[in-house]
Design a protein around this motif. Structure first.
Motif, PDB file in Angstrom:
ATOM      1  N   LEU A   1       0.694  -1.215   0.074  1.00 46.71           N
ATOM      2  CA  LEU A   1       0.108  -0.114   0.048  1.00 46.71           C
ATOM      3  C   LEU A   1       0.619   1.283   0.064  1.00 46.71           C
ATOM      4  O   LEU A   1       0.573   2.202  -0.960  1.00 46.71           O
ATOM      5  CB  LEU A   1      -0.947   0.027   1.172  1.00 46.71           C
ATOM      6  N   VAL A   2       1.776   1.364   0.991  1.00 43.57           N
ATOM      7  CA  VAL A   2       2.617   2.439   1.027  1.00 43.57           C
ATOM      8  C   VAL A   2       3.663   2.318  -0.236  1.00 43.57           C
ATOM      9  O   VAL A   2       3.980   3.625  -0.652  1.00 43.57           O
ATOM     10  CB  VAL A   2       3.492   2.412   2.461  1.00 43.57           C
ATOM     11  N   GLY A   3       4.101   1.375  -0.720  1.00 39.06           N
ATOM     12  CA  GLY A   3       4.855   1.332  -1.664  1.00 39.06           C
ATOM     13  C   GLY A   3       4.305   1.928  -3.168  1.00 39.06           C
ATOM     14  O   GLY A   3       4.963   2.604  -3.747  1.00 39.06           O
ATOM     15  N   PHE A   4       2.984   1.497  -3.302  1.00 36.72           N
ATOM     16  CA  PHE A   4       2.246   2.126  -4.226  1.00 36.72           C
ATOM     17  C   PHE A   4       2.104   3.600  -4.121  1.00 36.72           C
ATOM     18  O   PHE A   4       2.213   4.286  -5.216  1.00 36.72           O
ATOM     19  CB  PHE A   4       1.027   1.272  -4.181  1.00 36.72           C
ATOM     20  N   ALA A   5       1.683   4.049  -3.179  1.00 38.54           N
ATOM     21  CA  ALA A   5       1.974   5.327  -3.049  1.00 38.54           C
ATOM     22  C   ALA A   5       3.031   6.263  -3.343  1.00 38.54           C
ATOM     23  O   ALA A   5       2.930   7.162  -3.999  1.00 38.54           O
ATOM     24  CB  ALA A   5       1.672   5.805  -1.176  1.00 38.54           C
ATOM     25  N   TRP A   6       4.284   5.546  -2.803  1.00 35.93           N
ATOM     26  CA  TRP A   6       5.509   6.177  -3.381  1.00 35.93           C
ATOM     27  C   TRP A   6       5.824   5.983  -5.073  1.00 35.93           C
ATOM     28  O   TRP A   6       6.126   6.974  -5.622  1.00 35.93           O
ATOM     29  CB  TRP A   6       6.786   5.232  -3.043  1.00 35.93           C
ATOM     30  N   ILE A   7       5.236   4.922  -5.653  1.00 40.83           N
ATOM     31  CA  ILE A   7       5.180   4.974  -6.947  1.00 40.83           C
ATOM     32  C   ILE A   7       4.325   6.141  -7.682  1.00 40.83           C
ATOM     33  O   ILE A   7       4.731   6.692  -8.820  1.00 40.83           O
ATOM     34  CB  ILE A   7       4.443   3.645  -7.437  1.00 40.83           C
ATOM     35  N   LEU A   8       3.344   6.469  -7.014  1.00 38.23           N
ATOM     36  CA  LEU A   8       2.266   7.345  -7.517  1.00 38.23           C
ATOM     37  C   LEU A   8       2.973   8.728  -7.226  1.00 38.23           C
ATOM     38  O   LEU A   8       2.875   9.683  -8.173  1.00 38.23           O
ATOM     39  CB  LEU A   8       0.890   7.348  -6.601  1.00 38.23           C
ATOM     40  N   VAL A   9       3.755   9.050  -6.209  1.00 39.53           N
ATOM     41  CA  VAL A   9       4.409  10.265  -5.952  1.00 39.53           C
ATOM     42  C   VAL A   9       5.470  10.285  -7.010  1.00 39.53           C
ATOM     43  O   VAL A   9       5.559  11.620  -7.606  1.00 39.53           O
ATOM     44  CB  VAL A   9       5.117  10.162  -4.636  1.00 39.53           C
ATOM     45  N   GLY A  10       6.016   9.278  -7.387  1.00 39.43           N
ATOM     46  CA  GLY A  10       7.055   9.407  -8.478  1.00 39.43           C
ATOM     47  C   GLY A  10       6.632   9.770  -9.777  1.00 39.43           C
ATOM     48  O   GLY A  10       7.084  10.301 -10.565  1.00 39.43           O
ATOM     49  N   ARG A  11       5.386   9.057  -9.971  1.00 39.01           N
ATOM     50  CA  ARG A  11       4.727   9.262 -11.434  1.00 39.01           C
ATOM     51  C   ARG A  11       4.098  10.725 -11.400  1.00 39.01           C
ATOM     52  O   ARG A  11       4.463  11.462 -12.427  1.00 39.01           O
ATOM     53  CB  ARG A  11       3.353   8.416 -11.704  1.00 39.01           C
ATOM     54  N   ALA A  12       3.827  11.440 -10.459  1.00 37.54           N
ATOM     55  CA  ALA A  12       3.501  12.701 -10.328  1.00 37.54           C
ATOM     56  C   ALA A  12       4.825  13.792 -10.638  1.00 37.54           C
ATOM     57  O   ALA A  12       4.930  14.562 -11.219  1.00 37.54           O
ATOM     58  CB  ALA A  12       3.134  13.081  -9.050  1.00 37.54           C
ATOM     59  N   ILE A  13       6.043  13.324 -10.151  1.00 41.27           N
ATOM     60  CA  ILE A  13       7.258  14.096 -10.214  1.00 41.27           C
ATOM     61  C   ILE A  13       7.499  13.952 -11.814  1.00 41.27           C
ATOM     62  O   ILE A  13       8.029  14.889 -12.513  1.00 41.27           O
ATOM     63  CB  ILE A  13       8.262  13.552  -9.405  1.00 41.27           C
ATOM     64  N   GLY A  14       7.556  12.727 -12.186  1.00 39.15           N
ATOM     65  CA  GLY A  14       7.881  12.249 -13.678  1.00 39.15           C
ATOM     66  C   GLY A  14       6.942  13.120 -14.523  1.00 39.15           C
ATOM     67  O   GLY A  14       7.345  13.610 -15.548  1.00 39.15           O
TER      68      GLY A  14
END
Length: 190
Positions: free
Chosen positions: A145-158
């Motif tokens: 769950l938290v790992g997926f949140a980090w992926i979403l944060v990364g996608r937003a940065i990307g």
């Protein structure tokens, strides 16, 4: 920690704290997107579960009896993080299944060596009792769950940086990994 609410908050707080695994997940989200990055959560979960189990059963007692083993393990983590940072800086050579993506092996090994596993194993997950299985299950549900949140944060940065800046995103992540290695090295040196 046997209070379920405090346990959940402690796990979420520690998992949500920036670290080497989260850096790789966010970098993957930024460079290849959410769908391709989601598979990395398997590597993260496996890394944490194996690390926590190994620490509880073998390494914890050994480190307690022989502190130099703990220092050697931290030194190994520092070397691995620096090596991963170098590979990431060089366009992820050797860490990828595709040109720009982070490989599951890199996430697995980074998580396996993540110092957070020590905290989960020795401080947060209860050491014994009839409900320990529920705590491990809760941990196993919170990790992706938290790992997926980090992926979403990364996608937003990307998305904010744009595809032409994916190399810069990887270089920033590489510097962050070296920073985490430096923090761990400082803890070894006192």
């Amino acid at each position: 920690m046997t209070d379920p609410i405090l346990f959940t908050l402690a796990v979420l707080t520690l998992l949500g704290t920036p670290g080497p695994t989260n850096t790789l997940l966010a970098t993957s989200g930024a460079t290849v997107g959410v769908q391709q990055s989601a598979r990395l959560l398997v590597g993260e979960l496996a890394g944490y579960l194996i690390a926590v189990g190994a620490i509880r059963i073998v390494l914890g007692p050994v480190i307690h009896s022989y502190p130099l083993v703990g220092i050697a393990l931290k030194a190994a983590v520092v070397l691995y993080l620096v090596w991963t940072a170098i590979k990431l800086w060089r366009r992820n050579a050797g860490l990828t299944h595709s040109q720009a993506g982070i490989g599951m092996q890199a996430v697995f090994v980074t998580t396996l060596l993540n110092p957070k596993a020590l905290i989960f194993s020795l401080s947060i997950i209860p050491s014994n009792g009839p409900g320990i299985g529920w705590y491990v299950l809760g941990f196993a549900l919170l990790v992706p769950l938290v790992g997926f949140a980090w992926i979403l944060v990364g996608r937003a940065i990307g998305a904010a940086a744009g595809d032409k800046h994916a190399g810069a995103v990887r270089k920033v992540a590489s510097v962050a990994l070296v920073g985490f290695a430096g923090v761990i090295a400082a803890s070894v040196l006192g």
